[in-house]
Every structure is written in C-alpha cells, then in structure tokens.
Motif scaffolding. Sequence first.
Motif, PDB file in Angstrom:
ATOM      1  N   ALA A  63       0.832  -1.208   0.000  1.00 28.74           N
ATOM      2  CA  ALA A  63       0.000   0.000   0.000  1.00 28.74           C
ATOM      3  C   ALA A  63       0.865   1.256   0.000  1.00 28.74           C
ATOM      4  O   ALA A  63       0.595   2.215  -0.732  1.00 28.74           O
ATOM      5  CB  ALA A  63      -0.931  -0.003   1.210  1.00 28.74           C
ATOM      6  N   ALA A 144      -7.469  -6.616  -0.937  1.00 24.50           N
ATOM      7  CA  ALA A 144      -8.848  -6.151  -0.770  1.00 24.50           C
ATOM      8  C   ALA A 144      -9.460  -6.728   0.503  1.00 24.50           C
ATOM      9  O   ALA A 144     -10.163  -6.021   1.234  1.00 24.50           O
ATOM     10  CB  ALA A 144      -9.685  -6.543  -1.980  1.00 24.50           C
ATOM     11  N   ALA A 147      -8.136  -4.711   3.306  1.00 24.81           N
ATOM     12  CA  ALA A 147      -8.629  -3.323   3.315  1.00 24.81           C
ATOM     13  C   ALA A 147     -10.089  -3.248   3.725  1.00 24.81           C
ATOM     14  O   ALA A 147     -10.526  -2.242   4.284  1.00 24.81           O
ATOM     15  CB  ALA A 147      -8.442  -2.699   1.937  1.00 24.81           C
ATOM     16  N   ALA A 148     -10.849  -4.288   3.463  1.00 24.87           N
ATOM     17  CA  ALA A 148     -12.295  -4.265   3.716  1.00 24.87           C
ATOM     18  C   ALA A 148     -12.653  -4.965   5.017  1.00 24.87           C
ATOM     19  O   ALA A 148     -13.616  -5.707   5.088  1.00 24.87           O
ATOM     20  CB  ALA A 148     -13.024  -4.907   2.542  1.00 24.87           C
ATOM     21  N   GLY A 153     -14.204   0.759   5.261  1.00 23.91           N
ATOM     22  CA  GLY A 153     -13.095   0.405   4.376  1.00 23.91           C
ATOM     23  C   GLY A 153     -13.587  -0.212   3.078  1.00 23.91           C
ATOM     24  O   GLY A 153     -13.080   0.101   1.993  1.00 23.91           O
ATOM     25  N   ALA A 154     -14.583  -1.082   3.188  1.00 21.80           N
ATOM     26  CA  ALA A 154     -15.151  -1.709   1.987  1.00 21.80           C
ATOM     27  C   ALA A 154     -15.815  -0.667   1.104  1.00 21.80           C
ATOM     28  O   ALA A 154     -15.687  -0.708  -0.125  1.00 21.80           O
ATOM     29  CB  ALA A 154     -16.152  -2.786   2.392  1.00 21.80           C
ATOM     30  N   MET A 157     -13.114   1.339  -0.704  1.00 20.30           N
ATOM     31  CA  MET A 157     -12.512   0.507  -1.737  1.00 20.30           C
ATOM     32  C   MET A 157     -13.438   0.402  -2.948  1.00 20.30           C
ATOM     33  O   MET A 157     -13.006   0.575  -4.090  1.00 20.30           O
ATOM     34  CB  MET A 157     -12.208  -0.886  -1.177  1.00 20.30           C
ATOM     35  CG  MET A 157     -11.517  -1.805  -2.152  1.00 20.30           C
ATOM     36  SD  MET A 157     -11.205  -3.416  -1.436  1.00 20.30           S
ATOM     37  CE  MET A 157     -12.864  -3.993  -1.148  1.00 20.30           C
ATOM     38  N   THR A 160     -13.663   3.772  -4.832  1.00 18.15           N
ATOM     39  CA  THR A 160     -12.453   4.010  -5.619  1.00 18.15           C
ATOM     40  C   THR A 160     -12.480   3.181  -6.890  1.00 18.15           C
ATOM     41  O   THR A 160     -12.213   3.692  -7.990  1.00 18.15           O
ATOM     42  CB  THR A 160     -11.202   3.680  -4.784  1.00 18.15           C
ATOM     43  OG1 THR A 160     -11.218   4.464  -3.586  1.00 18.15           O
ATOM     44  CG2 THR A 160      -9.929   3.957  -5.561  1.00 18.15           C
ATOM     45  N   PHE A 161     -12.804   1.904  -6.756  1.00 16.34           N
ATOM     46  CA  PHE A 161     -12.887   1.025  -7.927  1.00 16.34           C
ATOM     47  C   PHE A 161     -13.923   1.540  -8.924  1.00 16.34           C
ATOM     48  O   PHE A 161     -13.661   1.631 -10.127  1.00 16.34           O
ATOM     49  CB  PHE A 161     -13.231  -0.403  -7.481  1.00 16.34           C
ATOM     50  CG  PHE A 161     -13.407  -1.359  -8.625  1.00 16.34           C
ATOM     51  CD1 PHE A 161     -12.304  -1.887  -9.279  1.00 16.34           C
ATOM     52  CD2 PHE A 161     -14.680  -1.711  -9.057  1.00 16.34           C
ATOM     53  CE1 PHE A 161     -12.466  -2.757 -10.348  1.00 16.34           C
ATOM     54  CE2 PHE A 161     -14.857  -2.580 -10.118  1.00 16.34           C
ATOM     55  CZ  PHE A 161     -13.742  -3.108 -10.762  1.00 16.34           C
ATOM     56  N   SER A 182      -9.616   8.201   3.352  1.00 17.74           N
ATOM     57  CA  SER A 182      -9.410   6.912   4.006  1.00 17.74           C
ATOM     58  C   SER A 182      -8.490   7.029   5.221  1.00 17.74           C
ATOM     59  O   SER A 182      -8.765   6.482   6.290  1.00 17.74           O
ATOM     60  CB  SER A 182      -8.834   5.923   2.990  1.00 17.74           C
ATOM     61  OG  SER A 182      -8.624   4.673   3.584  1.00 17.74           O
TER      62      SER A 182
END
Length: 196
Positions: A63, A144, A147-148, A153-154, A157, A160-161, A182
């Motif tokens: 990261a 992922a 991060a989730a 956090g999910a 993510m 962003t995606f 974040s």
Amino acid sequence: MLSPSSSPAPDDAAPSPSAFEIFSAFTKIGLTSFGGGLSGWMMREFVQRRNWLSEAEFLSGLALAQAFPGVNVINLSIWVGFRLRGGLGALAGALGLVVPTMVLALGVVGVFSAVARSDSVHLALAGVAAAAVGLSLQTGLRAARRAAQNALGALIMLATFGAIFFLRLPLLWVVATMAPLSVGLAYLRLRGREAS
C-alpha cells in the motif's frame, strides 16, 4: 516509517537475511516473473516461501509503495529491503530487481526483433500475460480482504474502484480524494478506540 526492527517478525521467521540474500532473492524474482505481476511473486517469495515478512507487513508495504510516485514494484523492493536490512537492504533490493533483469531484457529484445513476425511467439506472450493477470488478481484479492475489514473500508474501496473502472475518472484525482479520506477516517477510528 518503520525501522528494520520496529515491528515483530512472523512467529517462526528466519533470521534477518544478509544484503546478498536480499539481492539474490530479488534477482530470482526479476528473472523468473515473466509477464508482470511482480508484487504477487514478491508476496509468494518473502511471505509464503522465505517467511521474512508477515502478510500484514507485506500488504502494508504494498500500500505504501503504491502511494508513492514512481514504479510500484521498485518502491516495494526498496521498502522490503529496508524493512529487512535498512538502507543497505533497500539498495540490494532495488539493484537485485533492476540490474539483472535489465541485462536479460536487452538480450531478449535483440532476439525478439528477429522472431517478432511469428504467430506462435505472439500466442506464447498472450499465455504469459494471462498467467500474470491471474497472479496480480490473487494479490489484489488478498489486499482487498485486508482493506475491507469494516464497512467503511469496503465502501471506500468500492467507491475508488467504481470511480476508476466504471466512471473512468482520472486516477490521480481519485487517489488524491480517496486516500486522504481513508487515512482521516482510519485516524478517527483509532482515536475513538483509544478514547473508549
């Protein structure tokens, strides 16, 4: 920034590797990871095979490497080397990844220019690319999952995606917006835990 000994190593970790061992490990990765997906190869080598880093340490370094400007895998090689053996390890990691691979690439380019018109060469390269995408996907899914770990956090993510993949917004603007958001939310969550 983490110092080479600031966080605990995995429970059954091997002793800290020498600069030559770091150089050799990165040389092996650089010379055998055809088709890209280098971060996946690094994770397999340093976390799963050699047990020099924990998965959490590696994903934190990944990261960080992606947050800095420049080539992600070079940033990651510097971080891994530094984490294992300080400044000398960082130099060994970067040189081990770049120099032998550069020499090989120059030789391969010379050979490829002679056979570039062959259909079988292009089919072989397509197969290598498919394998590299699979390896990158495996590393991405692990990152992922980490991060989730909570709904916020999910959500970040996925946002962003979606902004990059579906809306095709400029990557720089998405990262410049979502990364501070974040980090700020993670900071507030940590302060909330300390207060309770």
